[in-house]
Design an enzyme around this catalytic site. Structure first.
Site, short mmCIF file in Angstrom:
data_model
loop_
_atom_site.label_atom_id
_atom_site.label_comp_id
_atom_site.label_asym_id
_atom_site.label_seq_id
_atom_site.Cartn_x
_atom_site.Cartn_y
_atom_site.Cartn_z
N ARG A 52 0.75 -1.15 -0.06
CA ARG A 52 -0.15 -0.07 -0.01
C ARG A 52 0.78 1.28 0.08
O ARG A 52 0.91 1.87 -1.07
CB ARG A 52 -1.06 -0.07 1.13
CG ARG A 52 -2.06 0.91 1.10
CD ARG A 52 -1.71 2.26 1.50
NE ARG A 52 -1.15 2.58 2.72
CZ ARG A 52 -0.93 3.78 3.36
NH1 ARG A 52 -1.00 5.00 2.73
NH2 ARG A 52 -0.21 3.74 4.32
N ASP A 53 1.48 1.63 1.20
CA ASP A 53 2.34 2.75 1.04
C ASP A 53 3.47 2.79 0.24
O ASP A 53 4.06 3.63 -0.19
CB ASP A 53 2.89 3.11 2.75
CG ASP A 53 3.14 4.48 3.06
OD1 ASP A 53 2.69 5.25 2.38
OD2 ASP A 53 4.11 4.61 3.63
N HIS A 259 6.72 5.05 12.09
CA HIS A 259 6.79 4.81 10.74
C HIS A 259 7.80 5.79 10.31
O HIS A 259 7.46 7.00 10.04
CB HIS A 259 5.18 5.31 10.06
CG HIS A 259 5.05 5.07 8.72
ND1 HIS A 259 4.07 4.03 8.17
CD2 HIS A 259 5.51 5.72 7.61
CE1 HIS A 259 4.16 3.94 6.81
NE2 HIS A 259 5.07 5.13 6.63
N HIS A 261 10.18 6.96 7.07
CA HIS A 261 10.96 7.14 5.95
C HIS A 261 12.46 7.29 6.16
O HIS A 261 12.96 7.77 6.99
CB HIS A 261 10.32 8.07 5.28
CG HIS A 261 8.87 7.73 4.69
ND1 HIS A 261 8.51 7.82 3.43
CD2 HIS A 261 7.75 7.44 5.36
CE1 HIS A 261 7.23 7.35 3.25
NE2 HIS A 261 6.77 7.36 4.52
N CYS A 292 6.04 9.68 -0.76
CA CYS A 292 4.44 10.11 -0.26
C CYS A 292 4.12 11.21 -1.37
O CYS A 292 5.06 11.92 -1.72
CB CYS A 292 4.55 10.86 1.02
SG CYS A 292 2.82 11.62 1.46
N ASN A 301 9.87 4.05 2.45
CA ASN A 301 10.11 3.64 3.88
C ASN A 301 11.10 2.93 4.13
O ASN A 301 11.91 2.47 3.29
CB ASN A 301 8.68 2.96 4.05
CG ASN A 301 7.22 3.46 3.70
OD1 ASN A 301 6.69 4.10 4.71
ND2 ASN A 301 6.86 3.23 2.52
#
Length: 388
Positions: A52-53, A259, A261, A292, A301
């Site tokens: 997803r991300d 979370h 990056h 993003c 990430n």
């Protein structure tokens, strides 16, 4: 980059073929990891967000069969918490189109939890519709997909929230509250995301008190866990600790996740800082996929392979090759962290595969090193075999 159905099928066949022979030529013994529960203070939960991300910032959508194969292979590799997609409007994030098809294609692996991102009530409605038991008279109808959790998201700054969701932080929270209530009523767990917890690409340094307040609001909505996102990847161990100290004044550290990056190469160091502070859950993306769409310049990430290696990689070292001269037994210290039944080498292969599908190399340092070592071992054995 365009993907035809035949290309998608070919990609999945290549991955499956490579994974079948993945460990045969890797001479170093693999670590034996326990399947400890979350009550183990040394257990670290890794939430795999690559599907997803990790893919949402790609220039073109990825075919659902490839996404589903990525998710299935991550589960086979031992990932027990996988974010499978998002029910956001394809108008805003076209890369997330086809999530319903992805969910229909994934396999239901035991002891594996799947979640999806829902930005609003419409997204939740779409998910609940496909989760409803089939009313088809066909007894062979496929059961609903194995989704047990949704994620909702907001930001720590109005500047980022306005760009990302077209509303302020307070309006975002007001909009999310009924979504969380309905999800909970439907028997789903709810996880919360807070973006830009260290710096914001539009307003600069973020006041940790804003992160604290937003996190508290999400917990009050019913979120069992709140993931704190260093969206820009600007965080340092000092800034992360300072932020956590403020958030922990009103939110239990046990329900916080990190979370990070890796824009500036500090993601792993920030995870170690958060671990020391008491966090035991971290998001990561195989192959370091990600970015993003609303944070210019932010890279992927932190790679799942890098996190697993940082926490458990010393178990790959094997025995000491050259004993110390006085004959005394060596005193070695082994990492105490337990990440569950994760197969690091297989993760590295998956990262290499999906990165190749996207037309680039994996950004995982640990993944590259492990695969390079295996290649050297294979070459050494080939040369030794040729001498016989």
């Amino acid at each position: 980059m365009m993907f035809s159905p035949s290309v998608a099928s070919s990609c999945t066949r290549v991955l499956r073929s490579s994974l079948k022979t993945s460990l045969k030529s890797f001479s170093t013994s693999q670590p034996t990891l326990s399947t400890a529960s979350s009550t183990n203070p040394n257990f670290v939960k890794i939430v795999e967000v690559g599907a997803r991300d990790g893919l949402q910032n790609e220039p073109r959508p990825i075919p659902p069969p490839i996404k589903a194969e990525l998710i299935n292979q991550l589960a086979i590799a031992g990932m027990r918490n996988i974010e499978a997609g998002s029910f956001v409007s394809p108008k805003w994030v076209p890369q997330m189109a086809g999530t319903a098809e992805v969910l229909a294609l994934i396999d239901n692996f035991p002891k594996t939890g799947y979640s999806v991102l829902v930005p609003n009530q419409k997204g939740l409605d779409d998910l609940l519709e496909i989760l409803s038991p089939s009313t088809s008279p066909d007894s062979h109808a496929k059961p609903p997909p194995p989704v047990t959790e949704v994620a909702i998201f907001t930001s720590a700054t109005d500047a980022f929230s306005l760009v990302n969701t077209n509303v302020s932080v307070s309006a975002s929270l007001e909009r999310l509250a009924p979504v969380a209530r309905r999800a909970l009523d439907a028997g789903l767990k709810v996880r919360g995301y807070v973006s830009v917890v260290v710096t914001c690409p539009f307003s600069g340094r973020v006041d940790p008190r804003r992160v604290r307040d937003v996190s508290r609001e999400l917990v009050q909505m019913g979120c069992y866990e709140v993931s704190l996102g260093d969206t820009t990847g600007a965080g340092t161990p000092a800034s992360v600790r300072g932020m956590l100290e403020e958030v922990a004044k009103q939110v239990d550290v046990g329900i916080l996740a990190g979370h990070f990056h890796d824009t500036n190469g500090t993601a792993t160091a920030n995870i170690m800082t958060a671990l020391d502070f008491g966090l035991r859950t971290f998001d990561a993306s195989v192959g370091g996929l990600g970015g993003c769409p609303y944070s210019p310049g932010a890279t992927g990430n932190v790679a799942t392979e890098d996190v697993v290696y940082a926490l458990t990689g010393d178990r790959l070292f094997g025995d000491i090759g050259e004993p110390y001269g006085n004959g005394e037994p060596a005193k070695t210290v082994q990492s105490r962290w337990d990440v569950g039944p994760v197969d690091l080498v297989r993760l590295a292969e998956i990262g290499e595969w999906i990165s190749g599908v996207l037309g680039r190399e994996t950004t995982s340092r640990a993944g590259k090193a492990l695969l390079a070592r295996r290649k050297r071992e294979e070459e050494r054995k080939r040369k030794e075999g040729a001498k016989l």
